[in-house]
Design an enzyme around this catalytic site. Structure first.
Site, PDB file in Angstrom:
ATOM      1  N   THR A  62      44.357  37.862  48.472  1.00  7.64           N
ATOM      2  CA  THR A  62      43.345  38.484  49.330  1.00  7.64           C
ATOM      3  C   THR A  62      42.595  37.366  50.038  1.00  7.64           C
ATOM      4  OG1 THR A  62      43.102  40.412  47.916  1.00  7.64           O
ATOM      5  CG2 THR A  62      41.254  39.913  49.368  1.00  7.64           C
TER       6      THR A  62
ATOM      7  N   LYS B  59      42.659  45.716  52.768  1.00  8.54           N
ATOM      8  CA  LYS B  59      42.236  45.262  51.430  1.00  8.54           C
ATOM      9  C   LYS B  59      40.716  45.085  51.374  1.00  8.54           C
ATOM     10  CE  LYS B  59      42.308  43.722  47.218  1.00  8.54           C
ATOM     11  NZ  LYS B  59      42.963  42.589  46.602  1.00  8.54           N
TER      12      LYS B  59
END
Lengths: 290, 290
Positions: free
Chosen positions: A95, A170
């Site tokens: 991420t 995300k």
């Protein structure tokens, strides 16, 4: 198909096991020495550098903590980009910043390599069980080529559009998840302050409209005092910082993101960074109550 | 067993149907005339007042919006308390003040009647399916007497302790649920602002650690523009006001409760009170973005 896998942490290790189980051949690397040993015993090959992990691979996967770690794994000394031949694919499942992602895809494109951003949700239990939720950005045909890999790792796999859109999705996930976690921590603290039985409260709230993954999976850990990391407060804070910067760029009011960011910042300042994100529960004691 | 049921709104109607289906004999009342008609067609008896609903009943259930409505149903003109004979039971399944609950139990005790506070979570779908989560306060033996009734209405039934503890547990539930809803609304707005596909985002976020009842049940309604009430913003606001007052009494820091309360207050001021609580989604457009 040969896969190079870089980053053998809480998430990376079980993901490699899933890929080995699905029949892929893997070369694995982590900058912390020895992390690959258990995986070698299960059939993976240890690589001495990201470059070595990449050089015989059709696909290289990175699963590391932050933007700088991905940049280092790709373009640092003996980086994966040096090992990737034209036509090969880099899947970044970390991420990281959506903006940095677009730039990394551009640089890899210059050497005729394709890139997908494919961050995941589901935590360590999802990685172990192969039930991750995977949000993929990049070229659609590259996504389709890699679909069997994603299917070995997750049950919800969605193509979200161009480079960076996986990371953007995300960040939405992180905002929703972090604020849901705030809800759970404050609710269970409130039960305790009111001298309700916290276990009974958790059970009955879990049966109704206030239920969530955070409540049913992390609520029990809060009450048991188990603050071992599935996902660390430090990383949750990093994601919320990215989200906060992003909402500012978009000119979007985001009071929930701001609250979650400020609470995770306080948790970090209070030395809770290496606890699992359920450790936010401790903040009500350590800081907010003074 | 005869049951008197007072309050035939979004929740009360399907609850009466469940009880009829379980073989109970019901006398039903609502101060809005005509609301009981469909239930009479299914075998309920219409009562002309709360008193009449109570006078032949072993148990009287109230399911009304707020504290004042319960007080009126019990002790107002032709109130249920006038109809309840000694030894009979009043179950208040509304969500009202825990403090007022203790006082109502005391007053009913003076006429040798027992009271349980038994608020529910699960929304209209839970009421229809008989899958409510029910949190019960009062005497344990009274709880045990009424357990078959609760089992006809819900799947998660928990005894939470003394009078008022059911309501306190419900307030915890409302805090957790409301803040989880804030998370969902802000997350889906963020997806929209970033020009991600909101449906794809909803699907993939629902598959991971950020998933919740609010996300999977109310997220789709937000995106479809369906703001019909399962649970009204006006009532969610009322519950958050009770929770906020309660955290202040407890001297507990409650930044999540405060945020949720302030957002629902704004929603109310903006005229969204009669929408379902998923209508909070509209706030980002109407107010926050200015």
């Amino acid at each position: 198909m040969n896969i190079g896998f870089i980053g053998l942490g809480i998430m990376g290790q079980p993901m490699v096991k899933r890929l080995l189980g699905a029949g892929y051949s893997l070369a694995v690397y982590d900058k912390v020495e020895g992390r690959g040993q258990a995986l070698v015993a299960e059939g993976a090959r240890a690589a001495a550098s990201p470059q070595e992990a990449a050089c015989d691979s059709d696909v290289v996967i990175t699963m590391v903590p932050d933007t700088a770690d991905v940049e280092e794994a790709l373009f640092g000394r003996q980086g994966a980009a040096q090992g990737l031949r034209p036509g090969k694919i880099l899947i970044d499942m970390s991420t990281i910043s959506p903006v940095a992602t677009v730039e990394l895809a551009r640089r890899l494109g210059e050497q005729s390599c394709e890139m997908l951003d494919a961050p995941v949700s589901g935590g360590q239990p999802g990685a172990v069980a192969g039930t991750l939720s995977i949000m993929v950005g990049g070229e659609k045909r590259t996504f389709e080529k890699c679909l069997p890999i994603f299917k070995a790792l997750g049950t919800t796999v969605e193509y979200t559009g161009t480079h960076g859109n996986g990371q953007k999705t995300k960040l939405v996930n992180q905002v929703v998840g972090a604020l849901t976690l705030v809800a759970v921590a404050e609710g269970l603290r409130l039960a305790g302050a009111a001298k309700l039985d916290p276990e009974t409260t958790l059970r009955v709230v879990s049966g109704g409209v206030a239920s969530s993954w955070m409540l049913t999976r992390l609520g029990p850990k809060m009450l048991q005092g188990d603050f071992s990391p599935g996902f660390r407060i430090r990383l949750q804070h990093k994601d919320l910082r990215l989200a906060k910067e992003w909402t500012a760029e978009l000119g979007m009011p985001a009071p929930g993101t701001e609250l979650a960011y400020s609470l995770f910042t306080r948790a970090l300042e209070r030395g809770l960074g290496e606890q699992g994100n359920q450790g936010l529960y401790n903040l009500w004691e350590k800081e907010l109550a003074r």
